[in-house]
Write a protein that holds these residues in place. Structure first.
Motif, PDB file in Angstrom:
ATOM      1  N   VAL A 188       0.846  -1.200   0.000  1.00 50.43           N
ATOM      2  CA  VAL A 188       0.000   0.000   0.000  1.00 50.43           C
ATOM      3  C   VAL A 188       0.878   1.246   0.000  1.00 50.43           C
ATOM      4  CG1 VAL A 188      -1.679   1.331   1.307  1.00 50.43           C
ATOM      5  CG2 VAL A 188      -1.926  -1.140   1.137  1.00 50.43           C
ATOM      6  N   PHE A 189       1.872   1.253   0.899  1.00 48.61           N
ATOM      7  CA  PHE A 189       2.737   2.436   0.979  1.00 48.61           C
ATOM      8  C   PHE A 189       3.569   2.597  -0.293  1.00 48.61           C
ATOM      9  CE2 PHE A 189       1.808   1.855   5.512  1.00 48.61           C
ATOM     10  CZ  PHE A 189       1.403   3.146   5.812  1.00 48.61           C
ATOM     11  N   ALA A 190       4.003   1.479  -0.857  1.00 55.42           N
ATOM     12  CA  ALA A 190       4.782   1.560  -2.093  1.00 55.42           C
ATOM     13  C   ALA A 190       3.933   2.128  -3.232  1.00 55.42           C
ATOM     14  CB  ALA A 190       5.325   0.186  -2.460  1.00 55.42           C
ATOM     15  N   PHE A 191       2.672   1.713  -3.299  1.00 55.65           N
ATOM     16  CA  PHE A 191       1.777   2.251  -4.329  1.00 55.65           C
ATOM     17  C   PHE A 191       1.606   3.755  -4.154  1.00 55.65           C
ATOM     18  CE2 PHE A 191      -0.316  -1.953  -5.512  1.00 55.65           C
ATOM     19  CZ  PHE A 191      -0.009  -1.839  -6.851  1.00 55.65           C
ATOM     20  N   LEU A 192       1.413   4.182  -2.893  1.00 56.80           N
ATOM     21  CA  LEU A 192       1.241   5.612  -2.637  1.00 56.80           C
ATOM     22  C   LEU A 192       2.500   6.383  -3.026  1.00 56.80           C
ATOM     23  CD1 LEU A 192      -0.676   5.514   0.765  1.00 56.80           C
ATOM     24  CD2 LEU A 192      -1.590   6.041  -1.498  1.00 56.80           C
ATOM     25  N   ALA A 193       3.668   5.790  -2.721  1.00 54.81           N
ATOM     26  CA  ALA A 193       4.918   6.461  -3.074  1.00 54.81           C
ATOM     27  C   ALA A 193       5.063   6.563  -4.591  1.00 54.81           C
ATOM     28  CB  ALA A 193       6.099   5.696  -2.476  1.00 54.81           C
ATOM     29  N   LEU A 194       4.663   5.496  -5.312  1.00 53.88           N
ATOM     30  CA  LEU A 194       4.710   5.554  -6.775  1.00 53.88           C
ATOM     31  C   LEU A 194       3.798   6.661  -7.291  1.00 53.88           C
ATOM     32  CD1 LEU A 194       4.698   1.822  -7.957  1.00 53.88           C
ATOM     33  CD2 LEU A 194       6.568   3.460  -8.092  1.00 53.88           C
ATOM     34  N   GLY A 195       2.626   6.786  -6.655  1.00 53.73           N
ATOM     35  CA  GLY A 195       1.710   7.843  -7.051  1.00 53.73           C
ATOM     36  C   GLY A 195       2.341   9.211  -6.867  1.00 53.73           C
ATOM     37  N   ALA A 196       2.949   9.425  -5.700  1.00 51.38           N
ATOM     38  CA  ALA A 196       3.587  10.714  -5.442  1.00 51.38           C
ATOM     39  C   ALA A 196       4.705  10.965  -6.451  1.00 51.38           C
ATOM     40  CB  ALA A 196       4.139  10.730  -4.019  1.00 51.38           C
ATOM     41  N   GLN A 197       5.474   9.930  -6.733  1.00 58.28           N
ATOM     42  CA  GLN A 197       6.619  10.062  -7.628  1.00 58.28           C
ATOM     43  C   GLN A 197       6.197  10.483  -9.039  1.00 58.28           C
ATOM     44  OE1 GLN A 197       9.694  10.335  -7.161  1.00 58.28           O
ATOM     45  NE2 GLN A 197      10.903   8.590  -7.777  1.00 58.28           N
ATOM     46  N   PHE A 198       5.179   9.821  -9.568  1.00 57.97           N
ATOM     47  CA  PHE A 198       4.861  10.010 -10.988  1.00 57.97           C
ATOM     48  C   PHE A 198       3.674  10.937 -11.237  1.00 57.97           C
ATOM     49  CE2 PHE A 198       6.992   5.787 -11.047  1.00 57.97           C
ATOM     50  CZ  PHE A 198       8.125   6.212 -11.712  1.00 57.97           C
ATOM     51  N   LEU A 199       2.838  11.185 -10.231  1.00 62.99           N
ATOM     52  CA  LEU A 199       1.719  12.098 -10.461  1.00 62.99           C
ATOM     53  C   LEU A 199       2.137  13.549 -10.247  1.00 62.99           C
ATOM     54  CD1 LEU A 199      -1.239  10.099  -8.884  1.00 62.99           C
ATOM     55  CD2 LEU A 199      -0.597  10.314 -11.282  1.00 62.99           C
ATOM     56  N   THR A 200       3.125  13.748  -9.371  1.00 63.34           N
ATOM     57  CA  THR A 200       3.578  15.121  -9.124  1.00 63.34           C
ATOM     58  C   THR A 200       3.957  15.854 -10.410  1.00 63.34           C
ATOM     59  OG1 THR A 200       4.409  14.313  -7.033  1.00 63.34           O
ATOM     60  CG2 THR A 200       5.091  16.514  -7.691  1.00 63.34           C
ATOM     61  N   PRO A 201       4.759  15.241 -11.307  1.00 57.86           N
ATOM     62  CA  PRO A 201       5.114  15.971 -12.528  1.00 57.86           C
ATOM     63  C   PRO A 201       3.895  16.400 -13.336  1.00 57.86           C
ATOM     64  CG  PRO A 201       6.381  13.944 -12.363  1.00 57.86           C
ATOM     65  CD  PRO A 201       5.397  13.928 -11.250  1.00 57.86           C
ATOM     66  N   TYR A 202       2.861  15.552 -13.364  1.00 53.61           N
ATOM     67  CA  TYR A 202       1.691  15.913 -14.159  1.00 53.61           C
ATOM     68  C   TYR A 202       0.926  17.050 -13.508  1.00 53.61           C
ATOM     69  CZ  TYR A 202       2.491  11.744 -16.904  1.00 53.61           C
ATOM     70  OH  TYR A 202       3.038  10.813 -17.720  1.00 53.61           O
ATOM     71  N   LEU A 203       0.839  17.020 -12.178  1.00 50.15           N
ATOM     72  CA  LEU A 203       0.073  18.063 -11.499  1.00 50.15           C
ATOM     73  C   LEU A 203       0.850  19.376 -11.450  1.00 50.15           C
ATOM     74  CD1 LEU A 203      -1.548  15.965  -8.657  1.00 50.15           C
ATOM     75  CD2 LEU A 203      -2.546  16.759 -10.793  1.00 50.15           C
ATOM     76  N   ARG A 204       2.185  19.307 -11.531  1.00 48.42           N
ATOM     77  CA  ARG A 204       2.972  20.534 -11.474  1.00 48.42           C
ATOM     78  C   ARG A 204       3.110  21.188 -12.829  1.00 48.42           C
ATOM     79  NH1 ARG A 204       8.433  19.023  -8.708  1.00 48.42           N
ATOM     80  NH2 ARG A 204       8.995  21.169  -9.092  1.00 48.42           N
ATOM     81  N   LYS A 205       2.607  20.537 -13.865  1.00 46.32           N
ATOM     82  CA  LYS A 205       2.779  21.107 -15.189  1.00 46.32           C
ATOM     83  C   LYS A 205       1.938  22.369 -15.318  1.00 46.32           C
ATOM     84  CE  LYS A 205       3.065  19.936 -19.975  1.00 46.32           C
ATOM     85  NZ  LYS A 205       2.611  19.134 -21.091  1.00 46.32           N
ATOM     86  N   PRO A 206       2.553  23.520 -15.580  1.00 46.92           N
ATOM     87  CA  PRO A 206       1.801  24.769 -15.511  1.00 46.92           C
ATOM     88  C   PRO A 206       0.826  24.959 -16.667  1.00 46.92           C
ATOM     89  CG  PRO A 206       4.039  25.182 -16.243  1.00 46.92           C
ATOM     90  CD  PRO A 206       3.950  23.726 -15.949  1.00 46.92           C
ATOM     91  N   ARG A 207       1.148  24.464 -17.822  1.00 44.75           N
ATOM     92  CA  ARG A 207       0.262  24.697 -18.958  1.00 44.75           C
ATOM     93  C   ARG A 207       0.449  23.567 -19.952  1.00 44.75           C
ATOM     94  NH1 ARG A 207       3.369  29.148 -22.608  1.00 44.75           N
ATOM     95  NH2 ARG A 207       5.386  28.146 -22.539  1.00 44.75           N
ATOM     96  N   GLY A 208      -0.352  23.580 -20.974  1.00 48.49           N
ATOM     97  CA  GLY A 208      -0.223  22.541 -21.970  1.00 48.49           C
ATOM     98  C   GLY A 208      -1.146  21.382 -21.656  1.00 48.49           C
ATOM     99  N   ARG A 209      -1.091  20.370 -22.524  1.00 50.32           N
ATOM    100  CA  ARG A 209      -2.047  19.276 -22.415  1.00 50.32           C
ATOM    101  C   ARG A 209      -1.316  17.973 -22.195  1.00 50.32           C
ATOM    102  NH1 ARG A 209      -5.376  20.295 -27.781  1.00 50.32           N
ATOM    103  NH2 ARG A 209      -6.522  18.509 -27.022  1.00 50.32           N
ATOM    104  N   LEU A 210      -2.001  17.051 -21.539  1.00 47.28           N
ATOM    105  CA  LEU A 210      -1.378  15.766 -21.256  1.00 47.28           C
ATOM    106  C   LEU A 210      -1.481  14.856 -22.471  1.00 47.28           C
ATOM    107  CD1 LEU A 210      -2.438  14.783 -17.640  1.00 47.28           C
ATOM    108  CD2 LEU A 210      -0.369  15.916 -18.424  1.00 47.28           C
ATOM    109  N   TYR A 211      -0.392  14.150 -22.726  1.00 41.50           N
ATOM    110  CA  TYR A 211      -0.380  13.174 -23.814  1.00 41.50           C
ATOM    111  C   TYR A 211      -1.105  11.893 -23.370  1.00 41.50           C
ATOM    112  CZ  TYR A 211       1.476   9.880 -27.196  1.00 41.50           C
ATOM    113  OH  TYR A 211       1.596   8.920 -28.145  1.00 41.50           O
TER     114      TYR A 211
END
Lengths: 493, 227
Positions: free
Chosen positions: A164-187
């Protein structure tokens, strides 16, 4: 290596630009200095994943051999059929598939988001926790008899908590870049990664803990059914499609065929896959309404898959010949074909009159191997081979990788065809009302062929590891360096 | 390197070009809305999880809980401590991966094994062991079918009772007595006790639901329509 995909890109763009606008959203962007790729993490997860695949496949081969030689390794509890089967299934999911996904995410996510992942240090913590705290610990526990008898969740509760904790850490690791993207669209690939990493932690918690502590019997079966399909449909499938949607346009330099089809395929997965689970328990005491919804959702899922596959294959328009000589692309292409086959098979097998006869048979085992060894593994292998020259100081040995491709394809096809035949024979024996042992006797040839074709798969996995250890020629190195200069980054296509 | 990453730096030229593509910006607002990371997380990840869990988790759970309350016959007995121990062995050795413990309400299943599974039978099993594969036969109606001696011999070496069987033997559930004979240990005794518990209650009470009664009258599966 394909010769300069960027050149292909330009000519192709000129060819179609008159009637087919090339939209940026449909083509993965370039890597940049702002979004470094942590190559060491890509390599660590990729190689560990392939080694984990060898171990998990060994467990599988031992399981398969026991069908032909029941006494084989049968004297001790550790080597027994049940425990080997636990270790096989969980090893494929956690040691191989997830390591492969994470490897490719470290390669793809920074490029696609234009942002780095959360933290390199966190990356190494996840790497060790995942491979020691989940994979090695889990294998040790189930072999010693401390397991949780929930299908696709056999690692014990203690390991589940780590997961469970590993999944949450993976989420933090890889979702942060998408949420921090200031503009533009997701591929498109980013949609799938985001979906999998948001959906799966909660689905995992429900699937592991509810049947164990909260929902007994038939109620537990409802939840287990959801988890069996969520693991496949909302974790493995989207992360695999994320790789496919990346590798194809990155290799050809052409955008995805249709943005609209990408969206329809994605959202049909979002809403139909999670409703599939109960089709594992048709004709059971679970309320009939729930069973029927699951069956209908399975059929709609099949339609969504046809859309996704059409979109991906059409993205190769004009560049289909690349699958002949670009081996990573060929692995991905073959995986997509397996995806089409396995999904149509699944939609067909979910219907009641078919289930009545063939459920519980080896045809279902053919289905699961076509999904995991065919669809998911082929595309992950394609992704790893695609990324390898750009994340390591080595390249891919084309000759060895080519042999590995053919051995794997022929091995898996043989396995699936034979298990299908065996499954139909078993169903026939059951429906005929013959003594139960008849259905075992008719299966014995097919089970032997499964062991042999499984051995072929194992050999191809060994060859793949060998293929990654080729030092690049001076010319290849020069090409890479040149391209790295051009994009001023650690990666290029 | 990334830890010191400067958030205000502009995007690389290539990425910036793609990010504000002039053509794609003409797409309708709802398309752009569906592509946002936040939308995918909330509507896709969390929304579909909640929706599927409510529709195919919670609703069937409520219905099943009511059905269990309604249909549990007085003959139902919870597992004894020994049966519970046998259930633990059953789970530990992965028996459910070759043997199902639910009879479907299809003609071939009912003909072979008897009354179809009913939710109340399983109300004290954590986690359920229904299974998804039948290499060996279903075991949910095993109670009273075979002698304990047969079960022990079969568990120790399946081929001693069923020559063509591919089932693994479980010699570690047995120990050797001082006089050289093989005797079942506590785990094997518990497991056989559990096997004799499977289906015992419904064999006395008979089916309690319409679905089960119809199946026993030869209408197995007829209530399902033709999906």
């Amino acid at each position: 290596m394909t010769a300069s995909p960027r050149e292909l890109d330009e000519t192709a763009d000129k060819r179609v630009s008159a009637h087919e606008p090339v939209t940026g959203i449909d083509l993965p962007p370039q890597a940049s200095e702002q979004a470094p790729i942590y190559k060491d993490l890509v390599r660590a997860h990729a190689v560990t994943g392939l080694v984990g695949l060898l171990v998990a496949a060994t467990f599988g081969l031992i399981v398969a051999t026991k069908f032909s030689a029941p006494e084989f390794m049968g004297d001790t509890a550790v080597g027994s059929w049940g425990r080997m089967r636990f270790a096989h299934v969980q090893g494929i999911l956690y040691a191989w598939l997830m390591n492969g996904f994470v490897a490719f995410a470290y390669y793809g996510v920074p490029t696609l988001s234009g942002r780095p992942v959360l933290s390199r240090r966190l990356g190494w913590v996840i790497f060790y926790v995942w491979n020691i705290g989940i994979v090695l610990l889990g294998w040790t526990f189930v072999l010693l008899g401390y397991s949780q008898s929930v299908e696709w969740g056999e690692f014990p509760i203690l390991v589940d908590i780590v997961t469970v904790f590993a999944f949450l850490a993976l989420g933090a690791q890889f979702l942060t870049p998408y949420l921090r993207k200031p503009r533009g669209r997701l591929y498109v690939s980013s949609w799938y990664t985001t979906l999998a990493l948001t959906f799966s932690p909660a689905a995992f918690v429900i699937g592991q803990f509810f049947p164990e502590y909260l929902t007994p019997g038939a109620m537990g079966a409802v939840i287990s059914g959801l988890w069996i399909h969520d693991a496949v449909g909302l974790l493995v499938t989207p992360l695999t499609l994320a790789i496919a949607y990346y590798v194809i346009p990155a290799t050809t330099g052409r955008p995805i065929f249709s943005h609209f089809m990408s969206m329809v395929g994605f959202w049909s997965l979002v809403f139909f896959y999670p409703l599939n689970g109960i089709h594992h328990y048709v004709y059971s005491p679970i309320p009939m309404g729930a069973q029927k919804v699951a069956i209908m959702a399975s059929v709609f899922m099949g339609i969504g898959v046809v859309i996704v596959v059409t979109n991906l294959l059409a993205s190769l328009r004009g560049n289909g010949y690349l699958t002949f000589w670009d081996i990573p692309l060929r692995f991905v292409w073959t995986g997509i074909i397996f995806y089409l086959l396995v999904s149509l098979q699944g939609a067909f097998q979910a219907s009641m009159r078919v289930q009545e006869q063939i459920h519980f048979s080896d045809w279902v085992i053919a289905h699961s191997h076509l999904a995991m060894a065919g669809f998911a593994s082929f595309i992950i292998i394609g992704g790893i081979l695609h990324a390898w020259p750009k994340v390591s100081d080595r390249t891919v040995n084309r000759r060895v990788a080519n042999i590995a491709y053919w051995v794997a394809t022929i091995g898996l096809s043989t396995m699936v065809v034979y298990l299908t035949i065996v499954g139909l024979q078993q169903a026939d024996a059951w429906m005929s009302g013959a003594p139960w042992i008849e259905s075992v006797v008719v299966s014995k040839t097919g089970w032997l062929v499964r062991s042999l074709s499984g051995t072929a798969l194992f050999v191809s996995f060994v060859l793949l590891i060998v293929a990654l250890y080729k030092a690049p020629s001076a010319r290849q190195r020069a090409t890479l360096d040149d391209r790295e200069d051009r994009v001023a980054a650690g990666v290029s296509r | 390197m990334s830890d010191e990453y400067d958030d205000t730096a502009p995007l690389a030229p290539e990425a910036a070009d793609k990010a504000v593509d002039p053509v794609s910006d003409h797409e309708p607002a709802w398309v752009r809305f569906l592509e946002r990371g936040e939308t995918i997380m909330l509507l896709g990840g969390i929304g579909s999880l909640v929706f599927s869990f409510l529709a195919l988790g919670v609703l069937p759970l409520i219905e099943l809980r009511d059905e269990v309350t309604r249909s549990t016959p007085e003959q139902f007995t919870a597992m004894t401590a020994k049966e519970e121990q046998g259930f633990t062995v059953y789970k530990r050795e992965g028996c459910a991966y070759c043997h199902t413990t639910f009879v479907r309400d299809t003609p071939s299943d009912v003909r072979r094994w008897g009354p179809p599974a009913e939710a109340w039978e399983y109300q004290d099993q954590y986690p359920q062991q229904w299974g998804t594969r039948r290499i060996g036969p279903d075991l949910s109606r095993e109670s009273g079918l075979r002698s304990d001696g047969w079960q022990y011999a079969h568990l120790y070496n399946p081929r001693s009772t069923v020559p063509q069987s591919v089932m693994p033997g479980y010699p570690w559930l047995f120990s050797e007595a001082p006089d050289g004979t093989v005797v079942p240990n506590e785990d094997a005794e518990a497991l056989v006790t559990y096997l004799n518990y499977l289906g015992r209650d419904i064999k006395v009470s008979g089916p309690q639901t319409e679905r089960g009664k119809n199946a026993m009258n030869g209408d197995a599966g007829s209530g399902h329509g033709g999906m």
